[in-house]
Design a protein around this motif. Structure first.
Motif, mmCIF file in Angstrom:
data_model
loop_
_atom_site.group_PDB
_atom_site.id
_atom_site.type_symbol
_atom_site.label_atom_id
_atom_site.label_comp_id
_atom_site.label_asym_id
_atom_site.label_seq_id
_atom_site.Cartn_x
_atom_site.Cartn_y
_atom_site.Cartn_z
ATOM 1 N N ASP A 87 0.786 -1.069 0.143
ATOM 2 C CA ASP A 87 -0.055 -0.142 0.114
ATOM 3 C C ASP A 87 0.722 1.195 0.046
ATOM 4 N N ALA A 88 2.012 1.059 -0.500
ATOM 5 C CA ALA A 88 2.983 2.324 -0.476
ATOM 6 C C ALA A 88 3.471 3.199 0.696
ATOM 7 N N GLN A 89 3.294 2.299 1.742
ATOM 8 C CA GLN A 89 3.586 2.981 3.241
ATOM 9 C C GLN A 89 4.901 2.922 3.296
ATOM 10 N N TRP A 90 5.583 3.780 2.781
ATOM 11 C CA TRP A 90 7.314 3.713 2.782
ATOM 12 C C TRP A 90 7.670 4.206 4.109
ATOM 13 N N ARG A 91 7.226 5.052 4.771
ATOM 14 C CA ARG A 91 7.679 5.802 5.987
ATOM 15 C C ARG A 91 7.417 4.725 7.211
ATOM 16 N N TRP A 92 6.321 3.547 6.980
ATOM 17 C CA TRP A 92 6.086 2.569 8.043
ATOM 18 C C TRP A 92 7.154 1.342 7.699
ATOM 19 N N ALA A 93 7.450 1.323 6.203
ATOM 20 C CA ALA A 93 8.310 0.172 6.050
ATOM 21 C C ALA A 93 9.736 0.540 6.599
ATOM 22 N N LEU A 94 10.260 1.947 6.388
ATOM 23 C CA LEU A 94 11.591 2.192 6.879
ATOM 24 C C LEU A 94 11.521 2.173 8.342
ATOM 25 N N ALA A 95 10.543 2.612 8.969
ATOM 26 C CA ALA A 95 10.362 2.442 10.317
ATOM 27 C C ALA A 95 10.617 1.184 10.992
ATOM 28 N N LEU A 96 10.233 0.274 10.154
ATOM 29 C CA LEU A 96 10.457 -1.282 10.550
ATOM 30 C C LEU A 96 11.714 -1.860 10.364
ATOM 31 N N LEU A 97 12.243 -1.076 9.208
ATOM 32 C CA LEU A 97 13.691 -1.550 9.256
ATOM 33 C C LEU A 97 14.433 -0.998 10.307
ATOM 34 N N ALA A 98 14.291 0.377 10.353
ATOM 35 C CA ALA A 98 15.070 0.875 11.918
ATOM 36 C C ALA A 98 14.897 -0.161 13.133
ATOM 37 N N ALA A 99 13.560 -0.504 13.290
ATOM 38 C CA ALA A 99 12.896 -1.337 14.313
ATOM 39 C C ALA A 99 13.893 -2.672 14.477
ATOM 40 N N MET A 100 14.324 -3.012 13.218
ATOM 41 C CA MET A 100 14.698 -4.280 13.109
ATOM 42 C C MET A 100 16.209 -4.133 13.768
ATOM 43 N N GLY A 101 16.816 -3.033 13.449
ATOM 44 C CA GLY A 101 18.009 -2.896 13.833
ATOM 45 C C GLY A 101 18.115 -2.598 15.413
ATOM 46 N N HIS A 102 17.209 -1.889 16.005
ATOM 47 C CA HIS A 102 17.205 -1.895 17.293
ATOM 48 C C HIS A 102 16.754 -3.062 18.092
ATOM 49 N N ALA A 103 16.302 -4.172 17.159
ATOM 50 C CA ALA A 103 15.993 -5.315 17.928
ATOM 51 C C ALA A 103 16.988 -6.396 17.666
ATOM 52 N N VAL A 104 18.239 -5.803 17.143
ATOM 53 C CA VAL A 104 19.150 -6.626 16.592
ATOM 54 C C VAL A 104 18.986 -8.028 15.811
ATOM 55 N N ILE A 105 17.946 -7.506 15.055
ATOM 56 C CA ILE A 105 17.661 -8.459 13.906
ATOM 57 C C ILE A 105 17.973 -7.894 12.548
ATOM 58 N N GLU A 106 18.939 -8.773 11.767
ATOM 59 C CA GLU A 106 19.627 -8.542 10.605
ATOM 60 C C GLU A 106 18.564 -8.365 9.379
ATOM 61 N N PRO A 107 18.129 -7.415 9.010
ATOM 62 C CA PRO A 107 17.197 -7.394 7.833
ATOM 63 C C PRO A 107 17.852 -8.350 6.542
ATOM 64 N N ASN A 108 17.170 -9.119 5.980
ATOM 65 C CA ASN A 108 17.370 -10.023 4.658
ATOM 66 C C ASN A 108 16.898 -9.355 3.422
ATOM 67 N N ALA A 109 17.126 -9.897 2.366
ATOM 68 C CA ALA A 109 16.824 -9.392 1.068
ATOM 69 C C ALA A 109 15.428 -9.142 0.966
ATOM 70 N N VAL A 110 14.533 -10.037 1.525
ATOM 71 C CA VAL A 110 13.047 -9.790 1.309
ATOM 72 C C VAL A 110 12.741 -8.470 2.028
ATOM 73 N N SER A 111 13.316 -8.255 3.129
ATOM 74 C CA SER A 111 13.250 -6.872 3.817
ATOM 75 C C SER A 111 13.597 -5.748 2.936
ATOM 76 N N TYR A 112 14.537 -5.749 2.649
ATOM 77 C CA TYR A 112 15.186 -4.570 1.900
ATOM 78 C C TYR A 112 14.485 -4.305 0.637
ATOM 79 N N SER A 113 13.987 -5.517 0.142
ATOM 80 C CA SER A 113 13.417 -5.308 -1.455
ATOM 81 C C SER A 113 11.950 -4.775 -1.162
ATOM 82 N N ALA A 114 11.336 -5.502 0.115
ATOM 83 C CA ALA A 114 9.736 -4.788 0.317
ATOM 84 C C ALA A 114 10.233 -3.289 0.769
ATOM 85 N N ALA A 115 11.077 -2.947 1.249
ATOM 86 C CA ALA A 115 10.978 -1.582 1.732
ATOM 87 C C ALA A 115 11.305 -0.576 0.525
ATOM 88 N N ILE A 116 12.526 -1.136 -0.398
ATOM 89 C CA ILE A 116 12.673 -0.320 -1.924
ATOM 90 C C ILE A 116 11.355 -0.142 -2.423
#
Length: 122
Positions: A87-116
């Motif tokens: 649904d083109a919610q890019w702000r939320w997608a990027l916020a989730l990537l940041a949250a992954m970093g805070h939770a010490v969870i390494e984003p994978n190719a799916v995470s990055y691809s979806a955020a892009i």
């Protein structure tokens, strides 16, 4: 006797059939049956919401994992990022990537691809 594995399997089938409402009903049924959902249960429900373009519900499910004392994994986060991308919610997608970093969870190719994808659509 149904358990978390059998519920998760049915929820996965609901995801593949784009039946996000049924997936959420099954998650609620687990609670009523006093069956503790696991990360796979939540992943199936979040993915079902992604397929139904229900990104807000996907985010709520991710948040609710802490209520049942479950730590989201990369698959849970990736499914939520994908739901935002639908649904083109890019702000939320990027916020989730940041949250992954805070939770010490390494984003994978799916995470990055979806955020892009979310950024491209937004």
């Amino acid at each position: 006797e149904p358990d978390a594995v059998s519920y998760s399997a049915v929820m996965s089938a609901c995801e593949k059939g784009a039946e996000w409402q049924r997936s959420l009903l099954l998650l609620a049924a687990m609670d009523r049956a006093v069956i503790k959902p696991n990360v796979v249960s939540f992943s199936a429900a979040i993915s079902a919401c992604e397929k139904g373009v229900e990104w807000e519900r996907a985010l709520a499910l991710l948040s609710n994992m802490s209520v049942v004392v479950l730590k989201p994994d990369v698959f849970n986060y990736s499914a939520a990022v994908s739901a935002c991308a639908k649904d083109a919610q890019w702000r939320w997608a990027l916020a989730l990537l940041a949250a992954m970093g805070h939770a010490v969870i390494e984003p994978n190719a799916v995470s990055y691809s979806a955020a892009i994808s979310a950024c491209e659509k937004g």
